[in-house]
Each structure stands twice: as structure tokens, then as C-alpha cells.
Design a protein around this motif. Structure first.
Motif, PDB file in Angstrom:
ATOM      1  N   ARG A  77     -56.992  44.110  20.216  1.00  0.00           N
ATOM      2  CA  ARG A  77     -57.061  44.639  21.580  1.00  0.00           C
ATOM      3  C   ARG A  77     -57.062  43.559  22.660  1.00  0.00           C
ATOM      4  NH1 ARG A  77     -61.713  45.643  18.924  1.00  0.00           N
ATOM      5  NH2 ARG A  77     -63.639  44.660  19.640  1.00  0.00           N
ATOM      6  N   THR A  78     -57.369  42.308  22.307  1.00  0.00           N
ATOM      7  CA  THR A  78     -57.354  41.241  23.316  1.00  0.00           C
ATOM      8  C   THR A  78     -55.946  40.730  23.595  1.00  0.00           C
ATOM      9  OG1 THR A  78     -57.745  39.539  21.628  1.00  0.00           O
ATOM     10  CG2 THR A  78     -59.687  40.523  22.686  1.00  0.00           C
ATOM     11  N   GLN A  79     -54.975  41.120  22.772  1.00  0.00           N
ATOM     12  CA  GLN A  79     -53.594  40.677  22.967  1.00  0.00           C
ATOM     13  C   GLN A  79     -52.862  41.636  23.903  1.00  0.00           C
ATOM     14  OE1 GLN A  79     -51.802  40.388  19.084  1.00  0.00           O
ATOM     15  NE2 GLN A  79     -53.466  39.164  18.241  1.00  0.00           N
ATOM     16  N   PRO A  80     -51.930  41.148  24.695  1.00  0.00           N
ATOM     17  CA  PRO A  80     -51.172  42.047  25.570  1.00  0.00           C
ATOM     18  C   PRO A  80     -50.296  42.989  24.760  1.00  0.00           C
ATOM     19  CG  PRO A  80     -50.249  39.833  25.633  1.00  0.00           C
ATOM     20  CD  PRO A  80     -51.532  39.734  24.868  1.00  0.00           C
ATOM     21  N   PRO A  81     -50.257  44.267  25.119  1.00  0.00           N
ATOM     22  CA  PRO A  81     -49.420  45.215  24.370  1.00  0.00           C
ATOM     23  C   PRO A  81     -47.941  44.965  24.624  1.00  0.00           C
ATOM     24  CG  PRO A  81     -50.331  46.277  26.310  1.00  0.00           C
ATOM     25  CD  PRO A  81     -50.982  44.924  26.229  1.00  0.00           C
ATOM     26  N   HIS A  82     -47.128  45.303  23.648  1.00  0.00           N
ATOM     27  CA  HIS A  82     -45.686  45.154  23.799  1.00  0.00           C
ATOM     28  C   HIS A  82     -45.148  46.241  24.727  1.00  0.00           C
ATOM     29  CE1 HIS A  82     -45.263  42.032  20.815  1.00  0.00           C
ATOM     30  NE2 HIS A  82     -45.906  42.746  19.926  1.00  0.00           N
ATOM     31  N   ARG A  83     -44.149  45.858  25.520  1.00  0.00           N
ATOM     32  CA  ARG A  83     -43.481  46.817  26.395  1.00  0.00           C
ATOM     33  C   ARG A  83     -42.013  46.994  26.028  1.00  0.00           C
ATOM     34  NH1 ARG A  83     -45.580  45.972  32.612  1.00  0.00           N
ATOM     35  NH2 ARG A  83     -47.807  46.418  32.241  1.00  0.00           N
ATOM     36  N   ALA A  84     -41.587  46.372  24.953  1.00  0.00           N
ATOM     37  CA  ALA A  84     -40.217  46.501  24.474  1.00  0.00           C
ATOM     38  C   ALA A  84     -40.259  46.629  22.957  1.00  0.00           C
ATOM     39  CB  ALA A  84     -39.377  45.289  24.889  1.00  0.00           C
ATOM     40  N   TRP A  85     -39.298  47.378  22.415  1.00  0.00           N
ATOM     41  CA  TRP A  85     -39.306  47.668  20.990  1.00  0.00           C
ATOM     42  C   TRP A  85     -39.007  46.464  20.112  1.00  0.00           C
ATOM     43  CZ3 TRP A  85     -41.278  51.556  18.385  1.00  0.00           C
ATOM     44  CH2 TRP A  85     -41.550  52.745  19.067  1.00  0.00           C
ATOM     45  N   THR A  86     -38.085  45.617  20.524  1.00  0.00           N
ATOM     46  CA  THR A  86     -37.682  44.511  19.664  1.00  0.00           C
ATOM     47  C   THR A  86     -38.847  43.595  19.311  1.00  0.00           C
ATOM     48  OG1 THR A  86     -35.386  44.591  20.410  1.00  0.00           O
ATOM     49  CG2 THR A  86     -36.159  42.519  19.433  1.00  0.00           C
ATOM     50  N   PRO A  87     -39.639  43.101  20.284  1.00  0.00           N
ATOM     51  CA  PRO A  87     -40.773  42.252  19.899  1.00  0.00           C
ATOM     52  C   PRO A  87     -41.846  43.008  19.122  1.00  0.00           C
ATOM     53  CG  PRO A  87     -40.775  42.653  22.267  1.00  0.00           C
ATOM     54  CD  PRO A  87     -39.468  43.135  21.754  1.00  0.00           C
ATOM     55  N   LEU A  88     -42.037  44.286  19.420  1.00  0.00           N
ATOM     56  CA  LEU A  88     -43.023  45.063  18.659  1.00  0.00           C
ATOM     57  C   LEU A  88     -42.631  45.134  17.196  1.00  0.00           C
ATOM     58  CD1 LEU A  88     -44.825  48.332  19.631  1.00  0.00           C
ATOM     59  CD2 LEU A  88     -43.721  48.163  17.421  1.00  0.00           C
ATOM     60  N   ILE A  89     -41.364  45.449  16.915  1.00  0.00           N
ATOM     61  CA  ILE A  89     -40.919  45.596  15.531  1.00  0.00           C
ATOM     62  C   ILE A  89     -40.864  44.238  14.835  1.00  0.00           C
ATOM     63  CG2 ILE A  89     -39.047  46.371  14.041  1.00  0.00           C
ATOM     64  CD1 ILE A  89     -40.757  48.583  15.380  1.00  0.00           C
ATOM     65  N   GLU A  90     -40.454  43.203  15.534  1.00  0.00           N
ATOM     66  CA  GLU A  90     -40.466  41.875  14.923  1.00  0.00           C
ATOM     67  C   GLU A  90     -41.877  41.475  14.521  1.00  0.00           C
ATOM     68  OE1 GLU A  90     -38.670  39.425  17.882  1.00  0.00           O
ATOM     69  OE2 GLU A  90     -36.614  39.854  17.218  1.00  0.00           O
ATOM     70  N   ASP A  91     -42.832  41.750  15.394  1.00  0.00           N
ATOM     71  CA  ASP A  91     -44.236  41.477  15.112  1.00  0.00           C
ATOM     72  C   ASP A  91     -44.703  42.297  13.907  1.00  0.00           C
ATOM     73  OD1 ASP A  91     -46.923  40.810  15.288  1.00  0.00           O
ATOM     74  OD2 ASP A  91     -47.311  41.996  17.074  1.00  0.00           O
ATOM     75  N   LEU A  92     -44.352  43.570  13.909  1.00  0.00           N
ATOM     76  CA  LEU A  92     -44.790  44.476  12.857  1.00  0.00           C
ATOM     77  C   LEU A  92     -44.181  44.121  11.504  1.00  0.00           C
ATOM     78  CD1 LEU A  92     -46.464  47.041  12.315  1.00  0.00           C
ATOM     79  CD2 LEU A  92     -44.433  48.387  12.886  1.00  0.00           C
ATOM     80  N   VAL A  93     -42.893  43.838  11.492  1.00  0.00           N
ATOM     81  CA  VAL A  93     -42.230  43.549  10.213  1.00  0.00           C
ATOM     82  C   VAL A  93     -42.730  42.234   9.625  1.00  0.00           C
ATOM     83  CG1 VAL A  93     -40.179  42.294  11.027  1.00  0.00           C
ATOM     84  CG2 VAL A  93     -40.013  43.754   9.021  1.00  0.00           C
ATOM     85  N   ASP A  94     -43.069  41.258  10.459  1.00  0.00           N
ATOM     86  CA  ASP A  94     -43.640  40.007   9.952  1.00  0.00           C
ATOM     87  C   ASP A  94     -44.976  40.271   9.262  1.00  0.00           C
ATOM     88  OD1 ASP A  94     -41.545  38.441  10.813  1.00  0.00           O
ATOM     89  OD2 ASP A  94     -42.541  37.760  12.641  1.00  0.00           O
ATOM     90  N   GLU A  95     -45.810  41.088   9.896  1.00  0.00           N
ATOM     91  CA  GLU A  95     -47.129  41.376   9.324  1.00  0.00           C
ATOM     92  C   GLU A  95     -47.011  42.186   8.036  1.00  0.00           C
ATOM     93  OE1 GLU A  95     -51.459  43.309  10.584  1.00  0.00           O
ATOM     94  OE2 GLU A  95     -49.783  43.362  12.004  1.00  0.00           O
ATOM     95  N   VAL A  96     -46.144  43.174   8.053  1.00  0.00           N
ATOM     96  CA  VAL A  96     -45.999  44.037   6.880  1.00  0.00           C
ATOM     97  C   VAL A  96     -45.349  43.284   5.722  1.00  0.00           C
ATOM     98  CG1 VAL A  96     -44.804  46.074   5.990  1.00  0.00           C
ATOM     99  CG2 VAL A  96     -45.995  46.183   8.183  1.00  0.00           C
ATOM    100  N   ALA A  97     -44.309  42.515   6.007  1.00  0.00           N
ATOM    101  CA  ALA A  97     -43.621  41.778   4.951  1.00  0.00           C
ATOM    102  C   ALA A  97     -44.545  40.775   4.284  1.00  0.00           C
ATOM    103  CB  ALA A  97     -42.394  41.071   5.520  1.00  0.00           C
ATOM    104  N   ALA A  98     -45.454  40.186   5.058  1.00  0.00           N
ATOM    105  CA  ALA A  98     -46.400  39.232   4.492  1.00  0.00           C
ATOM    106  C   ALA A  98     -47.405  39.924   3.583  1.00  0.00           C
ATOM    107  CB  ALA A  98     -47.129  38.490   5.613  1.00  0.00           C
ATOM    108  N   ARG A  99     -47.655  41.197   3.834  1.00  0.00           N
ATOM    109  CA  ARG A  99     -48.644  41.954   3.064  1.00  0.00           C
ATOM    110  C   ARG A  99     -48.054  42.612   1.809  1.00  0.00           C
ATOM    111  NH1 ARG A  99     -53.500  45.159   3.535  1.00  0.00           N
ATOM    112  NH2 ARG A  99     -53.483  46.486   1.685  1.00  0.00           N
TER     113      ARG A  99
END
Length: 263
Positions: free
Chosen positions: A55-77
């Protein structure tokens, strides 16, 4: 609410179930799912930036950075030797759809199963570009219409001021999603089963044709499931929802796609 374990045989091999939250929501909304689903299902619910533990991080306002962020986290897991499935509610259905395609583009992996909840099909979204600058009252009225937020909180100006930045960003993402979809490469339909879940009283999914259009996004089996309730039907009917999900994962586990790869 305490959930009882669902009577479905254990899933073998293990399945990683990635669960994605609604606009303004967090991973904590799935905290009870692990104990309620069949053994072998491992629930992983990542937080978007600006939500929950992030919650301390700024929320994404565009889909591309949100999905890039998400896929990095998920792929690592993800376990490369085990299949995965994806479930998303409302905004999470869109994020889940994008995640499925991003993972396939990244390393060729296909989900075992995809569940879309409280959302019309991607191409049936409407454009709403006013959320970033809308008055507080407009956002409060939208939240009231969707349900899921206690009236006392909607009347609390301090609470609304606290959550408005995240809500504005999330509703903006949902409102501009179709532009993001059309700007990218055409999505080849998924190969996995796709189940859609809705509340019978949800105005956001009242057009049955817009919900049924999800069938065009997979080459695999497609099914729709309706529950009593509105946009947040799962708050009241989570046990039958999880029974559907558990049974779907158990059924899919023996399918060739359980290896997590497509050809």
C-alpha cells in the motif's frame, strides 16, 4: 466467516491457484481460500502496487506496467514443474486474462484453468475515462451501487480520502481497458477451460450476451455459473463458488494441459 473444507479429492499434481483482487481490493480477500480448497491446491494472491502489503507504493494507472509487475512476481513464484490456474474477480478478471497471455508470451506456459468473476468479456467493456478526476461523491455513489463497502465507511470523508487514490487508479484501469486491449497484439484464444461466475443481481454483468462472449476467449470448454447476490456475490456464496473451483481443478489435473505447456 469460517469456511469448511470442500469435499473434493486431492489434486495431484499440485496446482498453483493465482487469485487476483477487485478494484480497491487486496490479497487478504483470499486469505481463507487455502484452508477451504482441496489439498494440492496452493493459493497465491499477489497484491497490486498500492494495495494490501504494497500500500505504500503508488498504484499503477496503466495496464502495461501493472501486468509487467504482476508477471514478474508470479513467474518468480511459479513452480516450473507444476501447473497453474488463475481466478480473478471484477478488475481481477481482466488482470488475470492479461496475466495468462503474458505468461504464455514469456515462456509458453498455458494455465490449467481460468476463472473470470463479475466481469463481462474483454471486448464488451465500456469506455470510462472520468475516474481520475471525478468528485468524491461520484466515487462514493459507484461504490454504493456495487455493494461490498459498508455505508458507514462511504459516509466517512477521511476514509474516502484515504482510499481514493487507489480507487481512482483502479477504476481508471477498468475504464480504459478496451483501449489497452485493442492497442496490443491480437490475443490468441486460451486452450484451457474457462468458467465465468456472476451474481444474478449485479448490474455490471446484467447483459447476458456480454458475459457469454467470454466463450470466444478460449478453445477449451466454457461454462457460466450464476449465484444469488450482486457484484460481491462471493461474500455470501463463497462455499459453493469454491466447490465449483475445486471440482474444476480436480477435473483438469489429469488433462495434458496439467503439464502447464501448450503446443
Amino acid at each position: 466467516m469460517s469456511l469448511k473444507a470442500i469435499a473434493v479429492d486431492s489434486v495431484t499434481p499440485p496446482v498453483e491457484l493465482i487469485c487476483l483482487a477487485h478494484a480497491g481490493g487486496a490479497a487478504a480477500s483470499y486469505r481463507q481460500w487455502q484452508a477451504a480448497l482441496p489439498r494440492g491446491v496452493r493459493v497465491f494472491a499477489p497484491d497490486y502496487a498500492g494495495h494490501g502489503l504494497r500500500r505504500t507504493q503508488p498504484p499503477h494507472r496503466a495496464w502495461t506496467p501493472l501486468i509487467e509487475d504482476l508477471v514478474d512476481e508470479v513467474a518468480a513464484r511459479l513452480d516450473r514443474n507444476a501447473p497453474f490456474a488463475v481466478f480473478g474477480h471484477s478488475m481481477g478478471a481482466l488482470a488475470g486474462f492479461e496475466l495468462c497471455h503474458a505468461l504464455r508470451a514469456r515462456d509458453g506456459r498455458e494455465p490449467l484453468w481460468f476463472g473470470a468473476s463479475a466481469s463481462v468479456a474483454p471486448e464488451r467493456r465500456t469506455v470510462e475515462s472520468h475516474w481520475l478526476g471525478c468528485p468524491r461523491e461520484t466515487m462514493a455513489a459507484k461504490l454504493a451501487a456495487l455493494g461490498g463497502t459498508p455505508a458507514a465507511l462511504l459516509d466517512d470523508a477521511d476514509f474516502l480520502d484515504l482510499v481514493l487514490p487507489v480507487l481512482r487508479a483502479d477504476f481508471h484501469l477498468c475504464g480504459v481497458y478496451i483501449a489497452h486491449l485493442r492497442a496490443g497484439s491480437p490475443r490468441v484464444p486460451l486452450a484451457c477451460p474457462l468458467d465465468v461466475f456472476t451474481g444474478r443481481g449485479d448490474a455490471a454483468t446484467a447483459c447476458t450476451a456480454d458475459v457469454a462472449a467470454w466463450r470466444d476467449y478460449t478453445r477449451g470448454p466454457f461454462a457460466q455459473h450464476a449465484f444469488d447476490g450482486g457484484h460481491f456475490y462471493l461474500d455470501m456464496h463463497v462455499t459453493p463458488l469454491l466447490r465449483h473451483i475445486g471440482a474444476a481443478l480436480a477435473s483438469c489435473a489429469s488433462h495434458p494441459l496439467a503439464q502447464g505447456l501448450v503446443t
